[in-house]
Write a protein that holds these residues in place. Sequence first.
Motif, mmCIF file in Angstrom:
data_model
loop_
_atom_site.group_PDB
_atom_site.id
_atom_site.type_symbol
_atom_site.label_atom_id
_atom_site.label_comp_id
_atom_site.label_asym_id
_atom_site.label_seq_id
_atom_site.Cartn_x
_atom_site.Cartn_y
_atom_site.Cartn_z
ATOM 1 N N THR A 175 -2.911 1.956 -7.685
ATOM 2 C CA THR A 175 -1.932 2.967 -8.088
ATOM 3 C C THR A 175 -1.702 3.950 -6.942
ATOM 4 O OG1 THR A 175 -3.649 4.404 -8.994
ATOM 5 C CG2 THR A 175 -2.623 2.831 -10.501
ATOM 6 N N ILE A 176 -0.472 4.462 -6.846
ATOM 7 C CA ILE A 176 -0.120 5.497 -5.865
ATOM 8 C C ILE A 176 0.468 6.660 -6.649
ATOM 9 C CG2 ILE A 176 1.347 6.091 -3.906
ATOM 10 C CD1 ILE A 176 1.237 3.172 -3.067
ATOM 11 N N ARG A 177 -0.189 7.805 -6.584
ATOM 12 C CA ARG A 177 0.235 8.953 -7.368
ATOM 13 C C ARG A 177 1.525 9.553 -6.826
ATOM 14 N NH1 ARG A 177 -3.754 11.391 -10.207
ATOM 15 N NH2 ARG A 177 -2.060 12.692 -11.038
ATOM 16 N N ALA A 178 2.167 10.375 -7.606
ATOM 17 C CA ALA A 178 3.510 10.873 -7.325
ATOM 18 C C ALA A 178 3.626 11.571 -5.967
ATOM 19 C CB ALA A 178 3.951 11.829 -8.438
ATOM 20 N N ARG A 179 2.596 12.376 -5.588
ATOM 21 C CA ARG A 179 2.699 13.163 -4.360
ATOM 22 C C ARG A 179 2.786 12.275 -3.115
ATOM 23 N NH1 ARG A 179 -2.932 16.319 -4.454
ATOM 24 N NH2 ARG A 179 -2.330 16.434 -6.644
ATOM 25 N N PHE A 180 2.332 11.009 -3.216
ATOM 26 C CA PHE A 180 2.370 10.096 -2.076
ATOM 27 C C PHE A 180 3.485 9.050 -2.177
ATOM 28 C CE2 PHE A 180 -2.250 11.147 -2.570
ATOM 29 C CZ PHE A 180 -2.326 12.005 -1.483
ATOM 30 N N ASP A 233 6.916 9.023 -2.506
ATOM 31 C CA ASP A 233 8.125 9.095 -1.682
ATOM 32 C C ASP A 233 7.808 8.773 -0.217
ATOM 33 O OD1 ASP A 233 9.569 9.710 -3.893
ATOM 34 O OD2 ASP A 233 9.546 11.897 -3.536
ATOM 35 N N LEU A 234 6.722 9.339 0.294
ATOM 36 C CA LEU A 234 6.349 9.079 1.680
ATOM 37 C C LEU A 234 5.995 7.609 1.877
ATOM 38 C CD1 LEU A 234 5.724 10.004 4.547
ATOM 39 C CD2 LEU A 234 3.419 10.652 3.765
ATOM 40 N N TYR A 235 5.260 7.065 0.915
ATOM 41 C CA TYR A 235 4.872 5.655 1.008
ATOM 42 C C TYR A 235 6.109 4.757 1.070
ATOM 43 C CZ TYR A 235 2.813 1.133 -0.229
ATOM 44 O OH TYR A 235 2.448 -0.180 -0.231
ATOM 45 N N GLN A 236 7.105 5.031 0.220
ATOM 46 C CA GLN A 236 8.308 4.212 0.204
ATOM 47 C C GLN A 236 9.110 4.363 1.502
ATOM 48 O OE1 GLN A 236 9.657 5.471 -3.940
ATOM 49 N NE2 GLN A 236 10.188 3.300 -3.962
ATOM 50 N N ARG A 237 9.164 5.592 2.066
ATOM 51 C CA ARG A 237 9.882 5.788 3.328
ATOM 52 C C ARG A 237 9.218 5.022 4.466
ATOM 53 N NH1 ARG A 237 10.314 11.240 1.646
ATOM 54 N NH2 ARG A 237 8.686 11.906 3.118
ATOM 55 N N LEU A 238 7.890 4.952 4.438
ATOM 56 C CA LEU A 238 7.172 4.255 5.489
ATOM 57 C C LEU A 238 7.234 2.744 5.344
ATOM 58 C CD1 LEU A 238 4.000 6.554 5.751
ATOM 59 C CD2 LEU A 238 5.877 6.362 7.391
ATOM 60 N N GLY A 271 4.596 7.939 -10.185
ATOM 61 C CA GLY A 271 3.858 7.194 -9.177
ATOM 62 C C GLY A 271 4.303 5.764 -9.030
ATOM 63 N N MET A 272 3.417 4.916 -8.466
ATOM 64 C CA MET A 272 3.712 3.505 -8.200
ATOM 65 C C MET A 272 2.477 2.657 -8.466
ATOM 66 S SD MET A 272 5.702 3.521 -4.538
ATOM 67 C CE MET A 272 5.926 1.730 -4.599
ATOM 68 N N ILE A 273 2.711 1.361 -8.612
ATOM 69 C CA ILE A 273 1.644 0.366 -8.546
ATOM 70 C C ILE A 273 2.046 -0.625 -7.479
ATOM 71 C CG2 ILE A 273 0.458 -1.544 -9.715
ATOM 72 C CD1 ILE A 273 0.666 -0.016 -12.304
ATOM 73 N N THR A 274 1.142 -0.920 -6.555
ATOM 74 C CA THR A 274 1.405 -1.926 -5.521
ATOM 75 C C THR A 274 0.359 -3.023 -5.626
ATOM 76 O OG1 THR A 274 0.012 -0.867 -3.850
ATOM 77 C CG2 THR A 274 2.323 -0.156 -3.981
#
Length: 353
Positions: free
Chosen positions: A341-346, A348-353, A329-332
């Motif tokens: 926190t952004i969990r793994a399933r979101f 890749d999409l979050y980074q593309r956007l 995942g991520m922390i923003t």
Amino acid sequence: CGNFCLRLVVVQSMQKYLYGLGEVPASWPQSALKAQVIAARSYALDKVKRLGQHREPCDCAVFDSTFDQAYIGDSKRTGSGQYWDDWKRAVDTTDRKVAVFDGSAIQALYSSSSGGHTEHNENVWGGSALPYLRGVPDGPDAVGDVPNHKWRVVMGFNQFESKLNAAFGIGNLKKFKVLKPRGVSGRVTVVKASDRGGVRIVGSRQTVRKSGWDVRNALGLRDTLFRVRIVHSVGQQFVTKYRRLDGATGRTTSRTYPVPRGGKRVLGRAQNFKHGRLTSRKGVAEVTWQFGHVLRKYNRIGRERSRLGMPTSDVWGPGRFRAATYTKGMITWSKKTGAHTIRARFKDLYQRL
């Protein structure tokens, strides 16, 4: 003849004892030699009267080392050369002279250096306050040729930890803290009330509270007037990254340690710095740097034990936006929204956007 004979024997033995005292060079000015002799005579007489002539383990009144007073015997005469007569004259002309308080010889404590200020006796050894052993400023101690006015002891962390463990059985060192208040001179005191004075040492086996004198002996220091600064070396696996960041991390504040701490499976290693934390994953050469709001969020959710797992990137982001990626995942963070926190399933999409 009773007490008269006892006094006569003590006086005669005292003079012979003082002839062999090695505390100061015989070349010093006569006034200084006389002051030393009177202090030494007072100290020895007090020891005899309070503790007797058969102290353990020496079966003596006064130890012949700096534990009491440095005694070198006939070496004082043979080593003083032309100044021997000056020392002998100081002993002879002060015969029977001692410093007294309330009719008894005082505990005439003295040292080669005071660090610029002496200390109240109860702060160093505990017990009752003695009116004549009060801490006072000692400005002349700061002259350039006094080698012990300022001093420094440097040792590796392993040696520091080992000495404390050998003395106090604390195991691995976790925390070392000098507690307030210090003495009037700034010295580390004896342990007083439950949360006052001394040093608190937290180890893997036990937590102990020790006096400044105990710590001085354990570490081989010169005085209880000390401060301890623990500076850790940068772990070998972090040196390249540390140099590349050119001091941005600040100084080290811990040793390297396995992560997650206490876990059955080690996922990597980490090291804390004043401005963040460096982490390396097992089997991966890359080292990541976490800091600021992102690191604080990571700490709050449990670090490597959290659902995000191990860090896989430095903290990055333009302007007032910050983020870091993890294995799951991520922390923003932004000033307006805070850290999330952004969990793994979101991710890749979050980074593309």
